[in-house]
Motif scaffolding. Structure first.
Motif, short mmCIF file in Angstrom:
data_model
loop_
_atom_site.label_atom_id
_atom_site.label_comp_id
_atom_site.label_asym_id
_atom_site.label_seq_id
_atom_site.Cartn_x
_atom_site.Cartn_y
_atom_site.Cartn_z
N ALA A 284 16.46 31.75 6.68
CA ALA A 284 16.25 32.64 5.54
C ALA A 284 15.95 34.06 6.02
N ASP A 285 15.14 34.17 7.07
CA ASP A 285 14.82 35.48 7.64
C ASP A 285 16.07 36.17 8.17
N ALA A 286 17.03 35.35 8.61
CA ALA A 286 18.28 35.89 9.13
C ALA A 286 19.30 36.14 8.03
N GLY A 287 18.92 35.86 6.77
CA GLY A 287 19.82 36.06 5.65
C GLY A 287 20.90 35.01 5.54
N LEU A 288 20.62 33.81 6.06
CA LEU A 288 21.65 32.77 6.09
C LEU A 288 21.19 31.48 5.41
N SER A 289 20.36 31.60 4.43
CA SER A 289 19.87 30.40 3.74
C SER A 289 20.96 29.71 2.93
N GLY A 290 22.08 30.39 2.73
CA GLY A 290 23.19 29.81 1.96
C GLY A 290 24.05 28.84 2.76
N GLY A 291 23.79 28.76 4.05
CA GLY A 291 24.54 27.82 4.88
C GLY A 291 25.78 28.43 5.51
N ALA B 71 11.17 22.67 8.18
CA ALA B 71 10.73 23.77 7.31
C ALA B 71 10.77 25.11 8.06
N LYS B 72 10.33 25.10 9.31
CA LYS B 72 10.35 26.33 10.10
C LYS B 72 11.78 26.76 10.38
N ALA B 73 12.64 25.79 10.62
CA ALA B 73 14.05 26.10 10.86
C ALA B 73 14.68 26.76 9.65
N LYS B 74 14.38 26.24 8.47
CA LYS B 74 14.93 26.82 7.23
C LYS B 74 14.40 28.24 7.03
N GLN B 75 13.14 28.46 7.35
CA GLN B 75 12.56 29.78 7.18
C GLN B 75 13.21 30.80 8.12
N LEU B 76 13.50 30.38 9.36
CA LEU B 76 14.16 31.27 10.31
C LEU B 76 15.56 31.65 9.82
N TYR C 20 27.48 33.81 14.15
CA TYR C 20 26.15 33.42 13.68
C TYR C 20 25.15 33.28 14.82
N LEU C 21 25.62 32.87 15.98
CA LEU C 21 24.73 32.57 17.09
C LEU C 21 24.30 33.81 17.87
N LYS C 22 24.80 34.98 17.49
CA LYS C 22 24.31 36.23 18.09
C LYS C 22 22.85 36.48 17.72
N ASP C 23 22.42 35.95 16.59
CA ASP C 23 21.07 36.16 16.07
C ASP C 23 20.12 35.13 16.69
N VAL C 24 19.10 35.59 17.42
CA VAL C 24 18.17 34.68 18.08
C VAL C 24 17.46 33.79 17.07
N ARG C 25 17.27 34.28 15.83
CA ARG C 25 16.59 33.45 14.83
C ARG C 25 17.42 32.22 14.47
N VAL C 26 18.73 32.37 14.47
CA VAL C 26 19.61 31.23 14.20
C VAL C 26 19.50 30.21 15.33
N ARG C 27 19.49 30.69 16.55
CA ARG C 27 19.38 29.79 17.70
C ARG C 27 18.02 29.09 17.72
#
Length: 562
Positions: free
Chosen positions: A386-393, A379-384, A325-332
Motif C-alpha cells: 500500500a505504501d508503494a501504491g500497489l494495493s490493487g495487485g 498484514a505488514k506485507a500488505k501495508q508495504l 515492480y521489483l525496483k521498489d525496495v518496499r515491494v521486495r
C-alpha cells in the motif's frame, strides 16, 4: 558458484558436488549419531554405479559450475590445488595437487608463483606444463566457454577487452618463465587465492584444445580417470587413465576400475532401487531420497548404509531489481514478509529434509549471524505494498526448474503471494538449460528459485558472487537480483582487504544483514540430505567441500567383482 547442490545440480545425485561449507560438522544418521556408512577402506577394482535423475550440465570445467558436476570433475581433472579428502574439516583443507605446494605470494598477495610436480601428464601422454596452466586458466574469459565459475574473471588480471585464448590469444598476465614455473598476476591482493584455485575453471589443458564445445563431448583428462563412453542424457562411463601417476597425487584414492552413471531415472525409482540394493545396485550411490521414502530408512539394515546432514547451501528466490515492480525496495520487502517458510519446508519434504531459511548464508558458513529480518507477516506485507501504491495487485513471472520438488516450492510461493494480491505465473524451464537461462539477464523474468553453496570455507564465496553489482555479466551471471548498490560494493571491497580470516567472516555475517535490508532475495530454506548407499559401497562420507554429498575421490567397493 556456485550453485546449490540441491537446486543447481542438474544431476541430483549423491555426487551433490560443489563447495566447501565452512564450520560444517560431521554427517548425522537419521536415527542420531555420526553417519558412518561404508567408511571402511575400499578394495581396488570393480565399478561404482551412480543412479541419477538428470545428466551433468557440462563436462567442460569452464562451463559447468553446479552441484552435481564439480565433484565429478575431480575424477578426470586436476588443478594446481584441490580440497583434501576426508570427512569434516579434513575435506575443507586446501592442499597441493599438480603444484608442489599451495603457492608463494608476493607483491602483497597480488602475485602468486607455483612450481609444477614432475611426471604429470594428460591422458594422451602430453606433459602438463606451465603453458597448459596458462591456457586452461585463460579459457575463463571466453564469452562462450567461460560461463561457469566466476572466479577466473574476478581474480585474474587481464586487459578489459580480453576474450580468452581462442579470440584474444595468450594472457600475458600469467607468466611461464620455464615449463614448470607459473607466475600469476591478480587484479588485487587476494590472500586466499590457493582456495580459489581448487575450483574447476582453473583446469590446465593442452594449448589450442577445447574450442567450441569440444570438451563437453570429449574432455582431455589429467586425473585418474578418463571418459570411456558418453550418451547424453542416458549414460556415462569412466575408465582408468594410464597416464595418471598415483605417486603424484595424495588426494585421489582411485580405488574403483570404473565409474558408471545412469541418467534419466525417476527419483522414486532411484529410491526403490537403493533401498532394495539388488544386483549392481549394491555397488551404487544415488541421490538424496525423496520425502515419501524417509520413513522407510528407519530399519537397522537401511540405517547402517545411510548418511544425512545439511548440504551447506541456501535455497533462495532471486528478485530481479531491474523489473518494473521489483525496483521498489518496499515491494521486495513485502514479498519477503509474505512468504510462509513453513510451507516451503513442507514442499521440500518436511523438517527431515529442510529447515527454514532466514539469513542468506546457511548455518554451515563460518561467521554467519543467526537472525530473521522478515518473519512471516501478511498484514505488514500488505501495508508495504500500500505504501508503494500497489494495493490493487499486479502480476509477476517466477522462473523455476521443471522438477517435482522445485514445482512444489514454486506453488508454495504462488499461494503465499496470492494472499497479498500478487498473481504469480510459474515459468517452467528445462533442468538442463535452467541455470544458463536465468544466468542470462536478457532472458531473466521477475523472480527465480535457485540456490547457492559456498565454494570453500569462507564467507567470501557466498555474498560477493551474488551481490557485487560490478560483476553482472551478460552470460553466466550469478547476481540474479542484478543489484548494484554502492554501499554493498564498498563493504565487499573493505572486507576483501582484511587479512584475518575470522574477522573477515564475521564482517560477512554483518554484510548479510546490510544486504537483506535491500531485500534482493528471499532466503527460503536450508536443505538436508539423506543418502542411502549400496551395501557394497566403502569409503563413503559426506564431504564438507561438496555440499554434504559423497566425495567421489575416496569412494569404492568393499568387495569388487569382475
Amino acid at each position: 558458484m556456485r550453485r546449490s547442490a540441491a537446486l543447481t545440480s542438474v544431476t541430483m545425485t549423491a555426487v551433490l558436488a560443489l563447495s566447501a561449507c565452512g564450520g560444517g560438522g560431521a554427517a548425522q544418521s537419521p536415527g542420531g549419531g555420526t553417519g558412518a556408512t561404508g567408511q571402511a577402506t575400499p578394495a581396488t577394482g570393480g565399478t561404482v554405479h551412480v543412479l541419477a535423475n538428470a545428466d551433468f550440465s557440462h563436462l567442460d570445467p569452464a562451463r559447468g559450475f553446479d552441484g552435481g558436476v564439480n565433484n565429478f570433475y575431480r575424477l578426470i581433472y586436476r588443478g594446481l590445488t584441490t580440497f583434501g579428502a576426508g570427512p569434516g574439516a579434513e575435506g575443507t583443507k586446501i592442499v597441493p595437487d599438480l603444484a608442489t605446494d599451495t603457492g608463494t605470494p608476493s607483491n602483497d598477495a597480488k602475485t602468486w608463483t607455483f612450481t609444477l610436480k614432475d611426471n604429470i601428464f594428460f591422458e594422451d601422454g602430453t606433459p602438463i606444463t606451465s603453458e597448459a596452466v596458462k591456457f586452461g586458466f585463460s579459457r575463463a574469459f571466453d564469452p562462450e566457454a567461460g560461463i561457469g565459475s566466476p572466479y577466473g574473471r574476478l581474480l585474474l588480471d587481464a586487459p578489459k577487452d580480453y576474450k580468452g585464448p581462442y579470440l584474444s590469444g595468450d594472457l600475458d598476465t600469467i607468466e611461464t618463465p620455464d615449463p614448470k614455473t607459473v607466475v600469476i598476476h591478480l587484479k588485487k591482493p587476494y590472500a586466499d587465492f590457493p582456495s580459489a584455485l581448487a575450483l574447476p575453471n582453473f583446469t590446465p589443458f593442452p594449448k589450442g584444445t577445447g574450442a567450441g564445445a569440444a570438451f563437453d563431448s570429449k574432455p582431455i583428462a589429467s586425473g585418474p580417470y578418463k571418459l570411456a563412453s558418453y550418451q547424453r542424457n542416458a549414460s556415462l562411463k569412466l575408465e582408468r587413465n594410464p597416464q595418471w601417476k598415483p605417486e603424484t597425487d595424495t588426494v585421489r584414492a582411485a580405488r574403483p576400475d570404473a565409474f558408471e552413471w545412469t541418467f534419466g531415472l525417476d527419483p522414486a525409482t532411484i529410491d526403490e532401487r537403493m533401498l532394495a540394493g539388488q544386483g549392481t545396485d549394491a555397488d551404487a550411490i544415488g541421490q538424496s531420497i525423496q520425502a515419501a521414502t524417509v520413513a522407510r530408512v528407519q530399519t537397522p539394515q537401511i540405517k547402517a548404509r545411510t548418511l544425512s546432514g545439511l548440504n551447506g547451501c541456501t535455497t533462495y528466490m532471486g528478485l530481479n531489481t531491474t523489473k518494473k515492480y521489483l525496483k521498489d525496495v518496499r515491494v521486495r520487502q513485502a514479498i519477503n514478509h509474505a512468504i510462509d517458510k513453513d510451507t516451503i519446508v513442507a514442499a521440500m519434504g518436511g523438517s527431515t529434509l529442510a529447515e527454514k531459511g532466514t539469513s542468506i548464508q546457511p548455518p554451515t558458513v563460518a561467521g554467519r549471524v543467526d537472525y530473521d529480518p522478515y518473519p512471516h507477516d501478511v498484514a505488514k506485507a500488505k501495508q508495504l505494498l500500500a505504501d508503494a501504491g500497489l494495493s490493487g495487485g499486479f502480476s509477476l513471472i517466477l522462473d523455476t526448474r521443471a522438477q517435482p520438488k522445485m514445482a512444489a516450492v514454486s506453488v508454495a510461493v504462488q499461494e503465499a503471494l496470492k494472499q497479498i494480491g500478487i498473481d504469480v505465473k510459474i515459468n517452467n524451464i528445462d533442468a538442463s538449460t535452467y541455470y544458463e537461462v536465468i544466468g542470462t539477464p536478457a532472458k531473466q523474468n521477475d523472480m527465480a528459485v535457485t540456490g547457492w553453496c559456498p565454494d570453500w570455507a569462507s564467507g567470501a564465496t557466498f555474498l560477493p558472487p551474488l551481490f557485487d553489482g560490478r560483476n553482472i555479466t551478460s552470460k553466466g551471471n550469478s547476481n540474479l537480483a542484478q543489484i548494484n548498490d554502492k554501499a554493498v560494493n564498498a563493504k565487499i571491497d573493505e572486507i576483501a582487504q582484511m587479512t584475518d580470516v575470522e574477522q573477515a567472516n564475521a564482517a560477512y555475517g554483518e554484510l548479510d544483514k546490510q544486504i537483506m535490508e535491500l531485500a534482493p532475495v528471499v532466503p527460503l530454506a536450508y536443505e538436508k540430505l539423506i543418502l542411502v548407499n549400496g551395501a557394497n559401497i566403502a569409503g563413503a562420507y559426506q564431504s564438507n567441500s561438496y555440499s554434504g554429498g559423497i566425495d567421489l575421490v575416496s569412494v569404492g567397493l568393499a568387495k569388487p567383482t569382475k
